[in-house]
Write a protein that holds these residues in place. Structure first.
Motif, PDB file in Angstrom:
ATOM      1  N   GLY A 113       0.827  -1.207   0.000  1.00  0.00           N
ATOM      2  CA  GLY A 113       0.000   0.000   0.000  1.00  0.00           C
ATOM      3  C   GLY A 113       0.853   1.246   0.000  1.00  0.00           C
ATOM      4  N   MET A 114       0.235   2.361  -0.344  1.00  0.00           N
ATOM      5  CA  MET A 114       0.929   3.650  -0.432  1.00  0.00           C
ATOM      6  C   MET A 114       1.584   4.010   0.905  1.00  0.00           C
ATOM      7  N   CYS A 115       2.818   4.511   0.842  1.00  0.00           N
ATOM      8  CA  CYS A 115       3.495   4.957   2.057  1.00  0.00           C
ATOM      9  C   CYS A 115       3.163   6.427   2.322  1.00  0.00           C
ATOM     10  N   ASP A 116       3.151   6.781   3.601  1.00  0.00           N
ATOM     11  CA  ASP A 116       2.893   8.177   3.949  1.00  0.00           C
ATOM     12  C   ASP A 116       4.164   9.014   3.837  1.00  0.00           C
ATOM     13  N   ILE A 117       5.271   8.425   4.283  1.00  0.00           N
ATOM     14  CA  ILE A 117       6.540   9.163   4.277  1.00  0.00           C
ATOM     15  C   ILE A 117       7.627   8.281   3.676  1.00  0.00           C
ATOM     16  N   GLY A 118       8.382   8.816   2.721  1.00  0.00           N
ATOM     17  CA  GLY A 118       9.570   8.142   2.188  1.00  0.00           C
ATOM     18  C   GLY A 118      10.788   8.970   2.541  1.00  0.00           C
ATOM     19  N   ILE A 119      11.803   8.312   3.103  1.00  0.00           N
ATOM     20  CA  ILE A 119      13.011   9.025   3.511  1.00  0.00           C
ATOM     21  C   ILE A 119      14.170   8.484   2.691  1.00  0.00           C
ATOM     22  N   VAL A 120      14.803   9.357   1.901  1.00  0.00           N
ATOM     23  CA  VAL A 120      15.857   8.902   0.997  1.00  0.00           C
ATOM     24  C   VAL A 120      17.179   9.557   1.357  1.00  0.00           C
ATOM     25  N   GLU A 121      18.163   8.711   1.648  1.00  0.00           N
ATOM     26  CA  GLU A 121      19.529   9.155   1.919  1.00  0.00           C
ATOM     27  C   GLU A 121      20.365   8.959   0.651  1.00  0.00           C
ATOM     28  N   GLY A 122      21.359   9.835   0.459  1.00  0.00           N
ATOM     29  CA  GLY A 122      22.279   9.651  -0.666  1.00  0.00           C
ATOM     30  C   GLY A 122      21.785  10.315  -1.934  1.00  0.00           C
ATOM     31  N   GLY A 123      22.745  10.605  -2.813  1.00  0.00           N
ATOM     32  CA  GLY A 123      22.408  11.194  -4.105  1.00  0.00           C
ATOM     33  C   GLY A 123      22.257  10.107  -5.159  1.00  0.00           C
ATOM     34  N   LEU A 124      22.358  10.516  -6.424  1.00  0.00           N
ATOM     35  CA  LEU A 124      22.151   9.604  -7.544  1.00  0.00           C
ATOM     36  C   LEU A 124      23.457   9.457  -8.306  1.00  0.00           C
ATOM     37  N   CYS A 125      24.073   8.261  -8.207  1.00  0.00           N
ATOM     38  CA  CYS A 125      25.332   8.075  -8.945  1.00  0.00           C
ATOM     39  C   CYS A 125      25.213   7.008 -10.015  1.00  0.00           C
ATOM     40  N   ASN A 126      24.079   6.258 -10.028  1.00  0.00           N
ATOM     41  CA  ASN A 126      23.930   5.254 -11.086  1.00  0.00           C
ATOM     42  C   ASN A 126      22.456   5.064 -11.437  1.00  0.00           C
ATOM     43  N   ALA A 127      22.216   4.275 -12.485  1.00  0.00           N
ATOM     44  CA  ALA A 127      20.860   4.130 -13.028  1.00  0.00           C
ATOM     45  C   ALA A 127      19.912   3.496 -12.010  1.00  0.00           C
ATOM     46  N   GLU A 128      20.440   2.599 -11.174  1.00  0.00           N
ATOM     47  CA  GLU A 128      19.566   1.958 -10.191  1.00  0.00           C
ATOM     48  C   GLU A 128      19.086   2.967  -9.150  1.00  0.00           C
ATOM     49  N   ASN A 129      19.973   3.902  -8.758  1.00  0.00           N
ATOM     50  CA  ASN A 129      19.578   4.952  -7.815  1.00  0.00           C
ATOM     51  C   ASN A 129      18.381   5.726  -8.355  1.00  0.00           C
ATOM     52  N   VAL A 130      18.412   6.044  -9.645  1.00  0.00           N
ATOM     53  CA  VAL A 130      17.327   6.809 -10.268  1.00  0.00           C
ATOM     54  C   VAL A 130      16.040   5.980 -10.254  1.00  0.00           C
ATOM     55  N   HIS A 131      16.170   4.690 -10.565  1.00  0.00           N
ATOM     56  CA  HIS A 131      15.003   3.797 -10.571  1.00  0.00           C
ATOM     57  C   HIS A 131      14.364   3.731  -9.183  1.00  0.00           C
ATOM     58  N   VAL A 132      15.193   3.518  -8.145  1.00  0.00           N
ATOM     59  CA  VAL A 132      14.666   3.400  -6.777  1.00  0.00           C
ATOM     60  C   VAL A 132      14.022   4.712  -6.341  1.00  0.00           C
ATOM     61  N   LEU A 133      14.664   5.835  -6.680  1.00  0.00           N
ATOM     62  CA  LEU A 133      14.107   7.139  -6.296  1.00  0.00           C
ATOM     63  C   LEU A 133      12.732   7.337  -6.935  1.00  0.00           C
ATOM     64  N   ARG A 134      12.609   6.975  -8.197  1.00  0.00           N
ATOM     65  CA  ARG A 134      11.312   7.146  -8.874  1.00  0.00           C
ATOM     66  C   ARG A 134      10.255   6.236  -8.253  1.00  0.00           C
ATOM     67  N   GLU A 135      10.651   5.031  -7.837  1.00  0.00           N
ATOM     68  CA  GLU A 135       9.721   4.125  -7.149  1.00  0.00           C
ATOM     69  C   GLU A 135       9.263   4.751  -5.829  1.00  0.00           C
ATOM     70  N   PHE A 136      10.205   5.350  -5.108  1.00  0.00           N
ATOM     71  CA  PHE A 136       9.847   6.011  -3.847  1.00  0.00           C
ATOM     72  C   PHE A 136       8.884   7.163  -4.100  1.00  0.00           C
ATOM     73  N   ARG A 137       9.166   7.961  -5.137  1.00  0.00           N
ATOM     74  CA  ARG A 137       8.291   9.105  -5.432  1.00  0.00           C
ATOM     75  C   ARG A 137       6.879   8.620  -5.760  1.00  0.00           C
ATOM     76  N   LYS A 138       6.822   7.504  -6.500  1.00  0.00           N
ATOM     77  CA  LYS A 138       5.528   6.976  -6.944  1.00  0.00           C
ATOM     78  C   LYS A 138       4.721   6.436  -5.768  1.00  0.00           C
ATOM     79  N   HIS A 139       5.383   5.907  -4.761  1.00  0.00           N
ATOM     80  CA  HIS A 139       4.691   5.188  -3.695  1.00  0.00           C
ATOM     81  C   HIS A 139       4.703   5.915  -2.344  1.00  0.00           C
TER      82      HIS A 139
END
Lengths: 244, 186
Positions: free
Chosen positions: B57-83
Motif C-alpha cells: 500500500g501507499m506509504c505516507d513518508i519516504g526518507i531517501v539518503e544519498g544522491g544519484l550516482c547510477n541508473a539503479e539509484n534513479v530507478h529506486v528514487l522514482r519508485e519512492f516518489r511513486k509510492h
C-alpha cells in the motif's frame, strides 16, 4: 551614537527601518547605520572596513517602496526602509541558493564550515536546499603558496580580497576577471599562481575571505566543528554586536 | 467504548549514493524509537529488509539518503516518489550530491580507467562490465534534480535531534522547520 538603540540622538537625523527609528550620521549608508543601531541586514560583500561593492545584493531593501542596496544607498532623514519582510527574505534566500549551485560548496569537507558567512547567512535565511540545478564547475585549486591555499570552488565574487589587497596591502594581488557566469577570481602574477605573486599570509587579504577560498595551511580543523563562530550564535545576532 | 485504534503511518527509507550515516544518525534517536514505533510502521527499509517500496500500500513518508550516482539509484528514487505521499531528502548527499558529487569535475571514462585498469597498484585490471551492475551516471546528482522533494533535512549527517524534530513535525501534520543549532550543512 549608542550601539543597540533605535532612538535618534538628540537633534540627530533618523530614518525608519521596519517601522523603527534608526539614527545616522551624515554620509553613513543604510547598512552602516542599521548595524550600528543593532539591526541586522543580511550581507556578504559588505564589510565595515571597506568601500562598498554593491554586488551580492543580499542587503537589498525597499526604500520608500523601491528596491536598492543598503550598502550603497546613503541614509537620508525620513526614509521608510523595509528589510525583514517575507518578500525580501525570499529573494535573499534565492540569491544564496544561486551562489550555492554556481560554485562547489561541500560544507562537510570545508575547513571554513561553521566560520563561513555564506553558510551562516543561508542558515539564518532558513535555506533547506539549494533548490536549483547544480553547475558543478571545474575549478582547480592553487596550492602553490607555502602558507596559503586557494580553493576557487567556493568563491562568491564578493571582491573583499581584491579590495583588501589593493586598499590595505597596496599589492593588488587579486582581481575579478570575465563577465556574467564567466566571472572568476584571478591572481596577479605572470604565471597566475599565488606563489609567484607578492602575497603574504600576513596580508589583510589573507584574512578577509568570508567563505573558504583563502585558507591558511596547517590549521584545518584546529577549532572543532561545533565550537565555531556561528555555532554559538547566528550571524544575525553576531553581526550587530560589532563582530563581523 | 474503547478509543478507536489510530492507524499507523507507513514509512519507507533507503540509502542510494550515501554511506548509511544518515540511517545511523536516525537510529541515534535512541529511546525515542519506541515513541516513533507507536506512530509508524516500516515499509521498505534497511530496518525491515523489505525489497520493494509500497507493495503493501501507499506509504505516507519516504526518507531517501544519498544522491544519484547510477541508473539503479534513479530507478529506486522514482519508485519512492511513486509510492510515497511525502518524500524526504535526508543528508548532504541527497541535498547537493555531497562527497560522491566531488567526482563531477572529472571525466567518467578516465576515472574508471584509472581506478580499475591503469591506476597505481592495479595488476591486469579490467573495468567491471557485468550486466547486473547498474551503469554509473556521467555526474552525481542530488534528488531534487530528478523528482519533486517535499522536505529536506541537510547535514552530514543531520543530528538525531534534527531528524526527530522533522519527524515529529511531519507526524503532527506541521511543516517541518529547523532553527539555529539544528540546521547544519556539515
Amino acid at each position: 551614537m549608542t550601539t543597540g538603540t533605535f532612538q535618534p540622538a538628540e537633534g540627530g537625523q533618523a530614518f525608519t527601518l521596519d517601522g523603527r527609528a534608526v539614527p545616522f550620521a551624515a554620509g553613513q549608508t543604510i547598512i552602516q547605520a542599521a548595524l550600528a543601531a543593532g539591526a541586522y541586514i543580511p550581507h556578504l560583500c559588505h564589510h565595515p572596513e571597506f568601500k562598498p561593492h554593491g554586488s551580492c545584493k543580499l542587503c537589498t531593501v525597499k526604500v520608500n517602496g523601491r528596491q536598492t542596496a543598503a550598502c550603497t544607498m546613503q541614509a537620508q532623514a525620513g526614509m521608510d526602509v523595509e528589510s525583514d519582510t517575507p518578500e525580501l527574505n525570499d529573494e535573499r534566500r534565492a540569491l544564496v541558493q544561486m551562489l550555492f549551485v554556481e560554485g562547489n560548496h561541500f560544507c562537510p569537507s570545508c575547513e571554513k564550515s561553521g566560520d563561513c558567512r555564506l553558510q551562516a547567512t543561508a542558515y539564518d535565511l532558513g535555506m533547506m536546499s539549494p533548490h536549483y540545478d547544480h553547475f558543478y564547475p571545474s575549478r582547480p585549486l592553487d596550492a602553490s603558496h607555502p602558507d596559503v591555499l586557494l580553493d576557487f570552488n567556493r568563491c562568491i565574487l564578493c571582491s573583499l580580497c581584491v579590495r583588501a589587497s589593493r586598499e590595505v596591502d597596496g599589492k593588488s594581488v587579486f582581481g575579478l576577471s570575465g563577465r556574467g557566469i564567466g566571472a572568476h577570481l584571478i591572481v596577479n602574477s605572470r604565471s597566475g599562481r599565488l606563489a609567484d605573486s607578492d602575497f603574504s599570509a600576513a596580508d589583510k587579504a589573507a584574512s578577509v575571505c568570508p567563505v573558504g577560498v583563502i585558507l591558511p595551511k596547517r590549521r584545518g580543523f584546529a577549532v572543532p566543528i561545533g565550537e565555531r563562530t556561528y555555532d554559538a550564535a547566528p550571524i544575525s545576532e553576531r553581526d550587530v554586536r560589532g563582530v563581523s | 467504548m474503547s478509543d478507536p485504534v489510530k492507524k499507523k503511518l507507513r514509512v519507507a527509507t533507503t540509502s542510494l549514493a550515501g554511506c548509511f550515516g544518515c540511517h545511523m544518525s536516525f537510529l541515534d534517536i535512541d529511546e525515542r524509537l519506541f515513541a516513533l514505533l507507536e506512530a509508524v510502521e516500516f515499509d521498505r527499509s534497511p530496518l525491515t529488509d523489505i525489497k520493494t517500496v509500497g507493495a503493501a500500500g501507499m506509504c505516507d513518508i519516504g526518507i531517501v539518503e544519498g544522491g544519484l550516482c547510477n541508473a539503479e539509484n534513479v530507478h529506486v528514487l522514482r519508485e519512492f516518489r511513486k509510492h510515497c505521499r511525502v518524500l524526504v531528502a535526508i543528508g548532504a548527499c541527497a541535498v547537493n550530491g555531497g562527497l560522491p558529487a566531488q567526482r563531477n569535475h572529472l571525466e567518467l571514462g578516465a576515472m574508471l580507467e584509472e581506478i580499475y585498469h591503469a591506476g597505481h597498484g592495479v595488476a591486469r585490471g579490467t573495468i567491471p562490465n557485468d550486466p547486473e551492475l547498474p551503469l554509473p551516471l556521467d555526474k552525481v546528482h542530488p534528488l531534487h534534480e530528478v523528482v519533486q522533494i517535499d522536505v529536506f533535512i541537510p547535514g552530514c549527517p543531520p543530528s538525531a535531534d534534527a531528524i526527530w524534530a522533522v519527524l515529529t513535525d511531519l507526524l503532527a501534520g506541521r511543516a517541518p522547520a529547523l532553527g539555529h543549532g539544528l540546521l547544519h550543512y556539515d
